[in-house]
Enzyme design. Sequence first.
Site, mmCIF file in Angstrom:
data_model
loop_
_atom_site.group_PDB
_atom_site.id
_atom_site.type_symbol
_atom_site.label_atom_id
_atom_site.label_comp_id
_atom_site.label_asym_id
_atom_site.label_seq_id
_atom_site.Cartn_x
_atom_site.Cartn_y
_atom_site.Cartn_z
ATOM 1 N N ARG A 61 0.852 -1.050 -0.010
ATOM 2 C CA ARG A 61 -0.105 -0.068 -0.070
ATOM 3 C C ARG A 61 1.006 1.122 -0.004
ATOM 4 O O ARG A 61 0.635 2.603 -0.373
ATOM 5 C CB ARG A 61 -0.720 -0.140 1.508
ATOM 6 C CG ARG A 61 -2.520 0.416 0.970
ATOM 7 C CD ARG A 61 -3.298 0.324 1.868
ATOM 8 N NE ARG A 61 -2.614 0.039 3.246
ATOM 9 C CZ ARG A 61 -3.253 -0.246 4.381
ATOM 10 N NH1 ARG A 61 -4.388 -0.264 4.465
ATOM 11 N NH2 ARG A 61 -2.728 -0.016 5.657
ATOM 12 N N LYS A 169 4.010 -18.649 7.058
ATOM 13 C CA LYS A 169 3.211 -18.970 8.288
ATOM 14 C C LYS A 169 2.501 -17.700 9.178
ATOM 15 O O LYS A 169 3.224 -16.484 8.808
ATOM 16 C CB LYS A 169 4.189 -19.788 9.359
ATOM 17 C CG LYS A 169 5.239 -18.970 10.006
ATOM 18 C CD LYS A 169 6.058 -19.938 10.825
ATOM 19 C CE LYS A 169 5.495 -19.868 12.337
ATOM 20 N NZ LYS A 169 6.340 -18.576 13.091
ATOM 21 N N HIS A 199 10.379 -22.227 7.577
ATOM 22 C CA HIS A 199 11.486 -21.878 7.113
ATOM 23 C C HIS A 199 12.582 -22.800 7.877
ATOM 24 O O HIS A 199 13.751 -22.914 7.240
ATOM 25 C CB HIS A 199 11.871 -20.630 7.415
ATOM 26 C CG HIS A 199 12.401 -20.316 8.848
ATOM 27 N ND1 HIS A 199 11.213 -19.828 9.564
ATOM 28 C CD2 HIS A 199 13.581 -20.073 9.292
ATOM 29 C CE1 HIS A 199 11.919 -19.661 10.984
ATOM 30 N NE2 HIS A 199 13.195 -19.486 10.713
ATOM 31 N N GLU A 237 15.657 -19.583 22.473
ATOM 32 C CA GLU A 237 16.115 -18.179 21.798
ATOM 33 C C GLU A 237 16.386 -17.138 22.965
ATOM 34 O O GLU A 237 15.570 -17.453 24.101
ATOM 35 C CB GLU A 237 15.160 -17.401 20.981
ATOM 36 C CG GLU A 237 14.611 -18.096 19.753
ATOM 37 C CD GLU A 237 13.378 -17.730 19.200
ATOM 38 O OE1 GLU A 237 13.889 -16.871 18.024
ATOM 39 O OE2 GLU A 237 12.363 -17.745 19.384
ATOM 40 N N ASP A 256 3.580 -20.601 17.460
ATOM 41 C CA ASP A 256 4.451 -19.905 16.909
ATOM 42 C C ASP A 256 5.662 -20.906 16.407
ATOM 43 O O ASP A 256 6.403 -20.757 15.349
ATOM 44 C CB ASP A 256 5.050 -18.857 17.711
ATOM 45 C CG ASP A 256 6.113 -18.104 17.036
ATOM 46 O OD1 ASP A 256 5.828 -17.833 15.694
ATOM 47 O OD2 ASP A 256 7.176 -17.869 17.985
ATOM 48 N N HIS A 261 7.741 -25.600 13.510
ATOM 49 C CA HIS A 261 9.496 -26.002 13.429
ATOM 50 C C HIS A 261 9.626 -27.172 14.283
ATOM 51 O O HIS A 261 10.245 -28.329 13.766
ATOM 52 C CB HIS A 261 10.240 -24.838 14.036
ATOM 53 C CG HIS A 261 9.910 -23.540 13.258
ATOM 54 N ND1 HIS A 261 9.464 -23.467 12.006
ATOM 55 C CD2 HIS A 261 9.774 -22.405 14.036
ATOM 56 C CE1 HIS A 261 9.130 -22.157 11.805
ATOM 57 N NE2 HIS A 261 9.400 -21.524 12.743
ATOM 58 N N LYS A 361 11.387 -18.219 24.405
ATOM 59 C CA LYS A 361 11.848 -16.971 24.342
ATOM 60 C C LYS A 361 12.576 -16.496 25.584
ATOM 61 O O LYS A 361 12.219 -16.798 26.708
ATOM 62 C CB LYS A 361 10.989 -15.740 23.820
ATOM 63 C CG LYS A 361 10.297 -16.292 22.439
ATOM 64 C CD LYS A 361 10.180 -15.240 21.371
ATOM 65 C CE LYS A 361 9.492 -15.377 20.083
ATOM 66 N NZ LYS A 361 10.478 -15.485 19.200
#
Length: 515
Positions: A61, A169, A199, A237, A256, A261, A361
């Site tokens: 946009r 995703k 990925h 992570e 997530d 994964h 995380k």
Amino acid sequence: MEDLQISACRIGQVPLSPEPCCIVLFGASGDLTRRKLVPALFHLFLSGQLPEPCQIFGVARRPYTDESWRQGLLEAVQRYGRKPLPTAESWARFASRLFYCQGDLSDPTTYGRLADYLTRTKPAELRHRVLYYLATKPSQFAEVVEHLHRAGLLRPNPEPGWQRVVVEKPFGHDLASAQALNRNLTQFVSEQQLFRIDHYLGKETVQNILMFRFSNAVFERLWNRDAIDHIQLTVSETAGVGDRAGYYEEAGALRDMLQNHLLQVLALVTMEPPVSLDAEAIRDEKVKLLRCIRRYTPDQAGQHVVRGQYTAGEMDGQPVPGYRHEPRVRPDSQVETYVAARLYLDNWRWSGVPVYLRTGKRLARTVSEVRIQFRSSPHVLFAAQCNPTPAANAVTLRLQPREGISLRFNGKVPGLDLRVRPVRMHFDYNAEFGAYTPEAYERLLRDVMIGDPTLFLRGDEIETAWAIADCLRAGWQDRPLSEAELYPAGSWGPPASESLIQLTGHRWHEPLLLT
Ligand code: BG6
């Protein structure tokens, strides 16, 4: 050492180099385009893997011109791309392929404009092969595909050439929404045209799982319940939620990371050998494996699944806020930033072997690895020297960072005393093959262009994974987080995850730290 050439040099029987095509990136001003897609396309270009000719259209946009879009992408490639960074000359050659088409994705006239661009593309053969990449909000996936179809830009069986759609995703947020999305998309495109991304499957180390298992007789013979005590898969992570709270507050760690994964890696580690390297043969085996994962009742899920949320803590000596104090997170958010589960695979090979998965995380380190923990040796010959039994063997697949594989076994400590202790052998990708490792998105984009769906998720596969995720979530549905489910940033997760694994007589192994 000599490379073993496997079939057509890679998994799957498909052409090795992409034919000239157009690439259309929807969501051209977004983060994914800037951080991953255009850097990957640039590196494909540098390594001669981008077809010649090839034109790349961005649709979004924001009011960019070709020039201002290109300039923003140059900065993105400099910032997020791997080495070598663009030179003035290499960027100019690449950028001459980039064109911007401004438009709202809900507005049919946008697709009319895109059609004009595509019909003006020369040579004409470029228009016959078009890759549409949906790097948009998930709520727009079905809408964009429908508009493309209505504008005559997307047909189920285009002749001549091909039209393919890559869907990022998250593909749905539960089984029902994934099924609905599959139904909506397949009204306008065939399953063969749909490339659903995960990925992780583009990572070299994840692809190597199949090579490691099925080209080495020594391991595959032991790859079963007779020899293996349990499996641990860790994807941790150090990063927090960053600026993605809008998405993460709806998703959480289970949706997530685990649903996609972790289950994909687990499937590759535990599936049966496929009958061939054909994409469908491999995907059939993955689906079969996912179907073997025991479906828990909500009560059972409560015992086998643990979630957590980070509170304030320290990372690298610096204080960091808790999840509820991150920008745009609800102050009473119950969203999990950590999930751990004990799964069982109800099939002949794995019956009774616990598989532990954990991801989160703001954990102590960023690392992804699979640890295959073998059973202890039955003989107590060295009991006195080992206090009380020799350590069990383990194979660790180091997915990232320090990509490689490690084997743990026992050895004699040199000296006059008889002492035994575990030692390790490490295979290191960089040491063996040099530092070249293509980014996951480079591999995946190239695979779409050559039409190889092996590393993409099939419709039934994604639905099976959602069915598993839904049943794991049911363990905590609507129950507020307890004290035992909170963990300070920088730790290895909540106390509840220790209890989870101890209950079956195991402990989390800290991921290998290689210097
Ligand atoms: C993404 C998740 O799919 O994977 C992110 O949405 C996560 O939350 C990322 O950070 C991790 O990917 P990688 O390749 O950095 O391990």
